[in-house]
Design an enzyme around this catalytic site. Structure first.
Site, mmCIF file in Angstrom:
data_model
loop_
_atom_site.group_PDB
_atom_site.id
_atom_site.type_symbol
_atom_site.label_atom_id
_atom_site.label_comp_id
_atom_site.label_asym_id
_atom_site.label_seq_id
_atom_site.Cartn_x
_atom_site.Cartn_y
_atom_site.Cartn_z
ATOM 1 N N GLU A 84 4.782 9.863 2.962
ATOM 2 C CA GLU A 84 5.476 9.809 1.685
ATOM 3 C C GLU A 84 4.493 9.978 0.544
ATOM 4 O O GLU A 84 3.334 9.585 0.641
ATOM 5 C CB GLU A 84 6.195 8.461 1.533
ATOM 6 C CG GLU A 84 7.296 8.308 2.561
ATOM 7 C CD GLU A 84 8.105 7.030 2.392
ATOM 8 O OE1 GLU A 84 9.330 7.112 2.500
ATOM 9 O OE2 GLU A 84 7.523 5.962 2.163
ATOM 10 N N CYS A 104 -1.613 3.058 8.628
ATOM 11 C CA CYS A 104 -2.842 2.419 8.143
ATOM 12 C C CYS A 104 -3.319 1.415 9.180
ATOM 13 O O CYS A 104 -2.515 0.765 9.841
ATOM 14 C CB CYS A 104 -2.573 1.696 6.820
ATOM 15 S SG CYS A 104 -4.058 0.998 6.048
ATOM 16 N N CYS A 111 1.828 -5.863 3.286
ATOM 17 C CA CYS A 111 2.070 -4.439 3.066
ATOM 18 C C CYS A 111 2.892 -3.838 4.204
ATOM 19 O O CYS A 111 2.554 -4.007 5.381
ATOM 20 C CB CYS A 111 0.738 -3.700 2.952
ATOM 21 S SG CYS A 111 0.931 -1.919 2.742
#
Ligand code: SAH
Length: 335
Positions: A84, A104, A111
Site C-alpha cells: 500500500e 515488516c 503496529c
C-alpha cells in the site's frame, strides 16, 4: 539505475555518457520507460536498452479515498505481492507515504503491519513505481516523500538508498532532500550508514518510549539497540550534518507511555538534541492490545514538551476511516 549507473550503461553500449542525462529525464522526470518513445536517444542505445531492461508492471488493484481527501492505493507488484501507498493532500501539493518492504520484520506491538511479518524487500524500482503510479493518478504534484509506509527502511538499506539517490537527483525525480524523510524504528548501524553514505534525505526516529523497559516491551528491537545507543546515533547524525534537525516520533499509548513522568523524561532525554517532536496518538486496529489516549492527556503531554522549549506537534491522523493512517497498512486484500 541511478545517474552513475546510467552513465556506465551508456559507456557499455558505446554511447556518449551525456545520454545518461536524457535517460534520467525520460525515465524519472517524465515517467517514460519505453525506449521507442525516446526519439533523441541514438538507435543503438535504444536497442541496447530494450535488450537489457524489462518493464516493471505494477497494477493498481484498489483505491480508497478518505473523508479528509487522503487516498490509499493497493498495488500489486510483478510477483503478485501487494503493498500500500498513501497520498496525503496538503495545500495544493501531496505528501506520499512510501512502503519499503512487503510486511515488516521489526515486530512493534502497536503496529498492524508487524502482524504478518516480513515477506520480502522491495527493490528501488518498486519504490520509484509507487511514486510514478501515484503521480499519474493525481492532479496535484507529489512534493514530499515519507518512507513511513509498510516496512523498516533501514532493514532494506541498499535498495532504499538507491531509491533515495534516484528521488533526489535534480535531473530526475528532483525531490529536495529536505522533502524526503526516512523514518526508522531505530536500527542504529543503519543510521551510521546514512551518515557515511551521505544519504540525501532527512531522518525521523520512532522513539516511542522513555525507558528501556517500556521501549523493549513495545519495540523488541530496543533489546538490540537500546535508547542510549539510539540517542547517541541521533547526536552523531546531527553533528555529521551540521545542525540538521531530526524528527522524533512518539506514538502515544494510553497508560503505557503517555504519563507526566514520561513527558518529563522525554524532555530530559532530548535536551541536547536539535529536534522536532511528532506525537502520534495511537491509531487503533482490530485486535490491538493498546488504547488511544484521551485528548486531554495528549494536550498535557504536548504542553509539557512545549513549556520545556521543544517544538512538539500532534500529528493529525489522516485517512483513519480507510485504515490508511500510521500503523494501519497491511495490504488486506493480499493474495
Ligand atoms: N519502520 C519505520 C516506518 C514505518 S512506521 C518506523 O518504525 O519508523 C511509521 C510511524 O508510524 C512510526 O513512527 C511508528 O511508530 C508509527 N506507528 C506505527 N503504528 C502506529 C499506530 N498504530 N498508531 C500510530 N502510529 C503508529
Amino acid at each position: 539505475m541511478n545517474r552513475q549507473q546510467l552513465i556506465a550503461l551508456c559507456e557499455a553500449a558505446g554511447a556518449k555518457p551525456v545520454h545518461a542525462e536524457k535517460l534520467l529525464a525520460y525515465i524519472f522526470r517524465r515517467g517514460i520507460h519505453d525506449p521507442d518513445k525516446m526519439p533523441d536517444i541514438p538507435g543503438e542505445l535504444r536497442g541496447f536498452l530494450k535488450k537489457h531492461s524489462q518493464p516493471l508492471s505494477i497494477e493498481v488493484v484498489a483505491e480508497q479515498q478518505a473523508k479528509d481527501g487522503t487516498r490509499k492505493l493497493l498495488l500489486t507488484m510483478p510477483d503478485g505481492k501487494n503493498i500500500e501507498t498513501v497520498l496525503i493532500p496538503g495545500t495544493g501539493r501531496l505528501t506520499q507515504c512510501i512502503s519499503t518492504q512487503v510486511g515488516c520484520a521489526i515486530g512493534c506491538k502497536f503496529c498492524l503491519t508487524a502482524t504478518a511479518g516480513l515477506t520480502r524487500n522491495l527493490i528501488a524500482a518498486e519504490m520509484v513505481a509507487q511514486v510514478q503510479t501515484a503521480q499519474e493518478l493525481s492532479e496535484n504534484k507529489v512534493r514530499n516523500l515519507v518512507l513511513m509506509g509498510m516496512g523498516e527502511p533501514l532493514h532494506n538499506f541498499d535498495e532504499v538508498a538507491q531509491f533515495i539517490r534516484i528521488a533526489a537527483d535534480p535531473l530526475g525525480m528532483a525531490f529536495s532532500p529536505r522533502r524526503i524523510t526516512l523514518s526508522t524504528a531505530g536500527l542504529v548501524p543503519g543510521i551510521y550508514r546514512m551518515i557515511e553514505e551521505k544519504l540525501p534525505c532527512s531522518l525521523a526516529v520512532s522513539l516511542n518510549a522513555t525507558t528501556d523497559e517500556a521501549r523493549s516491551r513495545i519495540m523488541p528491537i530496543n533489546r538490540r539497540y537500546p535508547i542510549a545507543k539510539l540517542l547517541q546515533a541521533i547526536r552523531d547524525y546531527i553533528a555529521a550534518h551540521g545542525r540538521k534537525r531530526v524528527l522524533i516520533e512518539y506514538v502515544l499509548l494510553a497508560g503505557v507511555n503517555d504519563t507526566v513522568e514520561d513527558a518529563e523524561r522525554l524532555c530530559g532525554m532530548l535536551r541536547d538534541i536539535d529536534t522536532t517532536v511528532n506525537l502520534l496518538p495511537l491509531n487503533v486496529s482490530p485486535g490491538s492490545q493498546f488504547k488511544t489516549p484521551t485528548d486531554a492527556s495528549v494536550t498535557r503531554f504536548r504542553s509539557i514538551l512545549s513549556d520545556a522549549g521543544f517544538v512538539a506537534v500532534v500529528r493529525k491522523s489522516r485517512g483513519q476511516d480507510i485504515s490508511a493512517a500510521c500503523g494501519q497498512l497491511k495490504a488486506e486484500q493480499a493474495a
